[in-house]
Scaffold this motif. Structure first.
Motif, PDB file in Angstrom:
ATOM      1  N   GLY A  29       5.664  -5.128  -4.307  1.00 22.31           N
ATOM      2  CA  GLY A  29       5.591  -5.484  -3.117  1.00 22.31           C
ATOM      3  C   GLY A  29       4.418  -6.068  -2.680  1.00 22.31           C
ATOM      4  O   GLY A  29       3.870  -6.430  -1.534  1.00 22.31           O
ATOM      5  N   PHE A  30       3.551  -6.831  -3.654  1.00 25.29           N
ATOM      6  CA  PHE A  30       2.349  -7.664  -3.456  1.00 25.29           C
ATOM      7  C   PHE A  30       2.872  -9.057  -3.624  1.00 25.29           C
ATOM      8  O   PHE A  30       4.072  -9.348  -3.385  1.00 25.29           O
ATOM      9  N   ASP A  31       2.027  -9.955  -3.900  1.00 21.89           N
ATOM     10  CA  ASP A  31       2.424 -11.424  -3.963  1.00 21.89           C
ATOM     11  C   ASP A  31       1.974 -11.885  -5.065  1.00 21.89           C
ATOM     12  O   ASP A  31       1.203 -11.619  -5.920  1.00 21.89           O
ATOM     13  N   SER A  32       2.096 -13.543  -4.886  1.00 22.94           N
ATOM     14  CA  SER A  32       1.574 -14.282  -6.326  1.00 22.94           C
ATOM     15  C   SER A  32       0.099 -14.389  -6.461  1.00 22.94           C
ATOM     16  O   SER A  32      -0.455 -14.839  -7.315  1.00 22.94           O
ATOM     17  N   MET A  33      -0.650 -14.027  -5.176  1.00 21.33           N
ATOM     18  CA  MET A  33      -1.899 -13.915  -5.348  1.00 21.33           C
ATOM     19  C   MET A  33      -2.706 -13.025  -6.192  1.00 21.33           C
ATOM     20  O   MET A  33      -3.734 -12.906  -6.469  1.00 21.33           O
ATOM     21  N   ALA A  34      -1.604 -12.010  -6.883  1.00 20.99           N
ATOM     22  CA  ALA A  34      -1.800 -11.222  -7.829  1.00 20.99           C
ATOM     23  C   ALA A  34      -2.653 -12.087  -8.986  1.00 20.99           C
ATOM     24  O   ALA A  34      -3.274 -11.476 -10.024  1.00 20.99           O
ATOM     25  N   ALA A  35      -2.365 -13.092  -9.198  1.00 17.80           N
ATOM     26  CA  ALA A  35      -3.028 -14.142 -10.222  1.00 17.80           C
ATOM     27  C   ALA A  35      -4.524 -13.781 -10.306  1.00 17.80           C
ATOM     28  O   ALA A  35      -5.064 -14.093 -11.282  1.00 17.80           O
ATOM     29  N   ALA A  36      -5.072 -13.582  -8.849  1.00 13.67           N
ATOM     30  CA  ALA A  36      -6.522 -13.190  -8.903  1.00 13.67           C
ATOM     31  C   ALA A  36      -7.175 -12.089  -9.644  1.00 13.67           C
ATOM     32  O   ALA A  36      -7.958 -11.966 -10.031  1.00 13.67           O
ATOM     33  N   VAL A  37      -5.878 -11.038  -9.956  1.00 12.43           N
ATOM     34  CA  VAL A  37      -6.304  -9.967 -10.802  1.00 12.43           C
ATOM     35  C   VAL A  37      -6.933 -10.477 -12.082  1.00 12.43           C
ATOM     36  O   VAL A  37      -8.044 -10.139 -12.826  1.00 12.43           O
ATOM     37  N   ALA A  38      -6.324 -11.563 -12.684  1.00 11.19           N
ATOM     38  CA  ALA A  38      -6.753 -12.027 -14.020  1.00 11.19           C
ATOM     39  C   ALA A  38      -7.758 -13.190 -13.865  1.00 11.19           C
ATOM     40  O   ALA A  38      -8.997 -13.001 -14.565  1.00 11.19           O
ATOM     41  N   LEU A  39      -7.668 -14.030 -12.813  1.00 11.05           N
ATOM     42  CA  LEU A  39      -8.700 -15.207 -12.440  1.00 11.05           C
ATOM     43  C   LEU A  39     -10.114 -14.643 -12.466  1.00 11.05           C
ATOM     44  O   LEU A  39     -11.171 -15.184 -12.907  1.00 11.05           O
ATOM     45  N   ALA A  68     -17.312  -6.010  -6.571  1.00 12.87           N
ATOM     46  CA  ALA A  68     -17.004  -7.001  -5.456  1.00 12.87           C
ATOM     47  C   ALA A  68     -15.728  -7.850  -5.405  1.00 12.87           C
ATOM     48  O   ALA A  68     -14.925  -7.547  -4.424  1.00 12.87           O
ATOM     49  N   GLY A  69     -15.288  -8.029  -6.564  1.00 15.03           N
ATOM     50  CA  GLY A  69     -13.805  -8.610  -6.907  1.00 15.03           C
ATOM     51  C   GLY A  69     -12.761  -7.699  -6.648  1.00 15.03           C
ATOM     52  O   GLY A  69     -11.705  -7.969  -6.053  1.00 15.03           O
ATOM     53  N   MET A  70     -13.107  -6.370  -7.187  1.00 16.66           N
ATOM     54  CA  MET A  70     -11.897  -5.276  -7.098  1.00 16.66           C
ATOM     55  C   MET A  70     -11.963  -5.191  -5.649  1.00 16.66           C
ATOM     56  O   MET A  70     -10.631  -5.140  -5.089  1.00 16.66           O
ATOM     57  N   ILE A  71     -12.619  -4.841  -4.721  1.00 14.46           N
ATOM     58  CA  ILE A  71     -12.617  -4.583  -3.301  1.00 14.46           C
ATOM     59  C   ILE A  71     -12.080  -5.664  -2.704  1.00 14.46           C
ATOM     60  O   ILE A  71     -11.003  -5.215  -1.701  1.00 14.46           O
ATOM     61  N   TYR A  72     -12.301  -6.832  -2.929  1.00 14.35           N
ATOM     62  CA  TYR A  72     -11.809  -8.076  -2.012  1.00 14.35           C
ATOM     63  C   TYR A  72     -10.406  -8.074  -2.465  1.00 14.35           C
ATOM     64  O   TYR A  72      -9.531  -8.092  -1.395  1.00 14.35           O
ATOM     65  N   ILE A  73      -9.871  -8.036  -3.720  1.00 14.81           N
ATOM     66  CA  ILE A  73      -8.370  -8.160  -3.963  1.00 14.81           C
ATOM     67  C   ILE A  73      -7.738  -6.940  -3.472  1.00 14.81           C
ATOM     68  O   ILE A  73      -6.503  -7.037  -2.947  1.00 14.81           O
ATOM     69  N   MET A  74      -8.093  -6.045  -3.518  1.00 17.29           N
ATOM     70  CA  MET A  74      -7.618  -4.723  -3.155  1.00 17.29           C
ATOM     71  C   MET A  74      -7.229  -4.639  -1.403  1.00 17.29           C
ATOM     72  O   MET A  74      -6.208  -4.091  -1.197  1.00 17.29           O
ATOM     73  N   GLN A  75      -8.397  -5.099  -0.882  1.00 16.04           N
ATOM     74  CA  GLN A  75      -8.010  -5.119   0.673  1.00 16.04           C
ATOM     75  C   GLN A  75      -7.028  -6.238   0.847  1.00 16.04           C
ATOM     76  O   GLN A  75      -6.243  -6.085   1.649  1.00 16.04           O
ATOM     77  N   TYR A  76      -7.108  -7.420   0.128  1.00 12.83           N
ATOM     78  CA  TYR A  76      -5.877  -8.263   0.661  1.00 12.83           C
ATOM     79  C   TYR A  76      -4.644  -7.945   0.142  1.00 12.83           C
ATOM     80  O   TYR A  76      -3.515  -7.971   0.818  1.00 12.83           O
ATOM     81  N   ALA A  77      -4.689  -7.041  -1.253  1.00  9.80           N
ATOM     82  CA  ALA A  77      -3.265  -6.699  -1.462  1.00  9.80           C
ATOM     83  C   ALA A  77      -2.557  -5.511  -0.518  1.00  9.80           C
ATOM     84  O   ALA A  77      -1.553  -5.224  -0.377  1.00  9.80           O
ATOM     85  N   LYS A  78      -3.611  -4.547   0.109  1.00 10.54           N
ATOM     86  CA  LYS A  78      -3.270  -3.554   1.083  1.00 10.54           C
ATOM     87  C   LYS A  78      -2.575  -4.150   2.366  1.00 10.54           C
ATOM     88  O   LYS A  78      -1.604  -3.804   2.787  1.00 10.54           O
ATOM     89  N   LYS A  79      -3.246  -5.575   2.813  1.00  8.29           N
ATOM     90  CA  LYS A  79      -2.708  -6.122   3.851  1.00  8.29           C
ATOM     91  C   LYS A  79      -1.340  -6.872   3.337  1.00  8.29           C
ATOM     92  O   LYS A  79      -0.338  -6.568   4.360  1.00  8.29           O
ATOM     93  N   VAL A  80      -1.115  -7.394   2.369  1.00  5.38           N
ATOM     94  CA  VAL A  80       0.167  -7.780   2.063  1.00  5.38           C
ATOM     95  C   VAL A  80       1.263  -6.761   1.817  1.00  5.38           C
ATOM     96  O   VAL A  80       2.479  -6.751   2.394  1.00  5.38           O
ATOM     97  N   LYS A  81       0.952  -5.450   1.362  1.00  3.34           N
ATOM     98  CA  LYS A  81       1.684  -4.544   1.228  1.00  3.34           C
ATOM     99  C   LYS A  81       2.365  -3.979   2.333  1.00  3.34           C
ATOM    100  O   LYS A  81       3.407  -3.614   2.770  1.00  3.34           O
TER     101      LYS A  81
END
Length: 482
Positions: free
Chosen positions: A170-180, A225-238
């Motif tokens: 249920g997330f989106d293609s910005m999940a590429a950020a997990v790797a990048l 910092a990267g984890m928190i940022y991506i998780m906040q975005y992922a929660k919003k998309v979910k």
């Protein structure tokens, strides 16, 4: 309650992008890069040509003599050279271009075997109630690996593997950020990274991997910092899929992965089980080659070609099926592969016009004029600018560190801090500037446009910029030298 949830999911899956009124949009990435090539060409007519003498450096690499700069006769790029800039860029970046195409092809073959679909379904069911936990787990693994071996390009392997799973959850293609983001955090703080930390310290005359404690502290802070940022975005998309920056772009992917994860019940047949074992064996061989044999893009690409054929045949595909799957994969990432070559053309033009060394010399002089504490921030910003011009981390070290390391002695900055400024400056721009070949290839694999990535990444970029400044100023005040 379950029926109501099913109706909502069905609406989410089948909802098609709505037409919207025309609005001001960023130009196509081709246009942006072509403008940069024009500007670089124009600069060769106004910026004086200059060169440093090249001398042998660490590990048999060629570096520059910092005391040898001299102006030479102007060599402006001619109309014919300008015309050849993009083809020459494609040749210069051929390893990244080829690797991008092969990555697209191999994952199209694996997708055709059904292994990705089955794997995504099983993992999506396992993590259905807590998919967000995968973000810190995967980011930690990716960051540590990159901090140890310094290969950000492995994100090109990670993204096609993790993206279907995150879409299914249920997330989106910005999940590429997990790797990048993870690989960048690991790279820029690399406590045992031979590519930037090791090479930079060798050039600066420092003990290899000295100052590791300070770098580990930076590693933890940047990764968190990267984890928190991506998780906040992922929660919003979910919570609200339409809040996704790539909601419309992901329509086909949602139909492919989210739909199958909630409705199908696939089981592997015997051939697929054998193929999955072969696939795992190839990935073990890949890790062995990268860690112990120094394999890079060409070796990995060659292995992937063999992997596609062997895994495809074991899974029951014909040779024609495998060839067509490769072709489908090539088509999917072709734009990204071409972008890599166009981006490389910017530095090709500056090298042909012999203005790259002049820019290095000028920026080094400017840093030397900056007073006190601001000099270390000046070094950091200069290194970030060079990550735009020089798309290779090791190449940037070989060009800039012979100048900035001795300069740091004159302006009261420790050489250890100068190396850290190089690491931070190089890393921050690697997943922002369109001249970064592997980064543009990664976005192509993820199906994310550079313009939308910029909207996603800039807030984190600013956070990381601030953290970099804090670490560098702290290092300067304590006269950190490992």
């Amino acid at each position: 309650m379950e029926a109501e949830k099913g109706v909502k999911n069905a609406a989410f899956i089948n909802q098609k992008p709505q037409l919207e009124k025309k609005k001001l949009r960023m130009p196509h990435i081709y246009v942006i890069l072509f403008v940069l090539i024009i500007l670089a060409t124009a600069a060769t007519y106004f910026v004086p040509a200059g060169v440093y003498e090249r001398i042998p450096g660490p590990d048999g690499r060629t570096t520059i003599d910092p005391n040898s700069f001299d102006f030479v006769e102007a060599a402006p790029v001619s109309p014919v050279e300008f015309m050849m800039a993009v083809p020459k860029g494609l040749v210069a970046a051929s390893d990244v271009v080829f690797f991008t195409l092969i990555i697209g092809g191999i994952f199209a073959v694996i997708r055709k075997t059904g292994l990705i679909e089955i794997g995504v379904e099983k993992l999506a069911k396992t993590f259905a109630s807590n998919g967000i936990v995968l973000i810190p787990v995967l980011m930690t693994v990716f960051a540590i690996i990159c901090s140890l071996i310094g290969t950000q390009e492995l994100s090109l392997v990670y993204i096609p593997v993790i993206l279907p799973l995150f879409i299914a959850l249920g997330f989106d293609s910005m999940a590429a950020a997990v790797a990048l983001v993870a690989t960048t955090a690991g790279f820029m703080t690399g406590f045992l990274n031979p590519i930037n930390t090791g090479l930079g310290q060798k050039i600066a005359g420092l003990p290899i991997y000295s100052g590791i404690e300070f770098r580990i502290a930076a590693f933890v802070v940047f990764v968190l910092a990267g984890m928190i940022y991506i998780m906040q975005y992922a929660k919003k998309v979910k919570k609200n899929p339409e809040a996704s920056l790539v909601y419309k772009d992901d329509h086909a992917k949602r139909n492919m992965y989210f739909n199958q994860s909630v409705s199908k019940r696939n089981e592997m047949n015997k051939k697929q089980k054998a193929a999955s074992f072969a696939l795992l064996s190839f990935f073990v061989l890949l890790v062995y080659g990268v860690l112990t044999q120094g394999w890079f893009m060409l070796e990995m690409a060659g292995l992937f070609i063999i992997m596609g054929v062997v895994v495809g045949l074991i899974a029951g595909l014909t040779l024609n099926d495998i060839c067509e799957a490769f072709n489908d994969g090539f088509r999917e990432v072709l734009v990204g592969a071409i972008i890599v070559g166009i981006a490389r053309a910017v530095s090709v033009v500056m090298e042909d016009g012999q203005i790259m060394d002049t820019i290095v010399h000028t920026l080094g002089t400017i840093v030397g004029e900056i007073p006190g504490t601001f000099s270390v921030i000046g070094m950091f910003i200069v290194q970030m600018l060079f990550s735009f011009l020089i798309p290779s981390g090791s190449g940037q070290a070989l060009v800039t560190m012979p100048i900035l390391a001795p300069l740091s002695d004159l302006i009261g900055v420790t050489r250890q801090t100068a190396v850290l400024a190089y690491q931070f400056g190089d890393g921050l721009g690697n997943i922002l500037f369109p001249t970064s070949g592997y980064f543009m290839a990664a976005l192509a694999l993820a199906g994310v446009s550079w313009q939308k990535w910029v909207r996603f990444y800039v807030p984190l970029f600013l956070i990381w910029f601030g953290l970099s400044a804090i670490f560098l100023i702290t290092a300067h005040f304590i006269q950190w030298n490992g």
